[in-house]
Design a protein around this motif. Sequence first.
Motif: not given
Length: 232
Positions: A70, A78, A81
């Motif tokens: 990730q 973020q 992932s």
Amino acid sequence: MKTLAFALLAICMTISRSQSQDCMGITFKAGMNFEMSTFSGKDKPTGKIIYQVKDVHKEGSSTIMDIVAQFQDEKGNQRPSYPIHYTCTGDELVADLSGMAQGMQSSMKDMEMKLKTNKLVYPGKLSVGQKLSDGQMDADMLSNGNTMMTMSMTMSNRQVEGQQSVTTPAGTFDTYKVTSDMNFENRMMGIPIRGTMRVVSYRANNQLLDIKSETYNKNGKLMGYTLLSKVN
């Protein structure tokens, strides 16, 4: 009671074997974490990539590792992932590059990805002057069964050029300097977009990931680099 105790012991041993394996001098265990810090060519932090080993198991004589990666930018945001698949045969470490393609696919939600070639091989032991096999990833992006875009990436001219001690926040490592040319070509509606970069990686024989990796443009200018910053 004794039979139950032996049964529980057998279960515990099976779980242990499935979560921890040794291959090519590296211990792989479910739950292990690695952190790579990323920087611009001007040493400005640009984020980090966190790798977590989700599962380790045997398939025949090979050790299989399922890893989730990730990316987090310098502001802490973020991205989705993506999985990475490693196979350790005892003589070679084979990285499945499909994770890169799946990371790209997150911005193409209405398209289906069809992977064709997707691996990069590292020998069990590196030596100066050694030439490594090419790595390659090829994929088609489909919409309603029609190919909308093709992606191709090749790591060629891979060679071990020397040895060097490299210090990062994770420690000091004896590494081998591996150079390669990265060529990529994306085609959308028949129109090609091509690029070439030079990649210099520093690898240790007993580590899964690069200790350091630098990317240069075709004119030799440093574009960015990564450092192994944490191992848990």
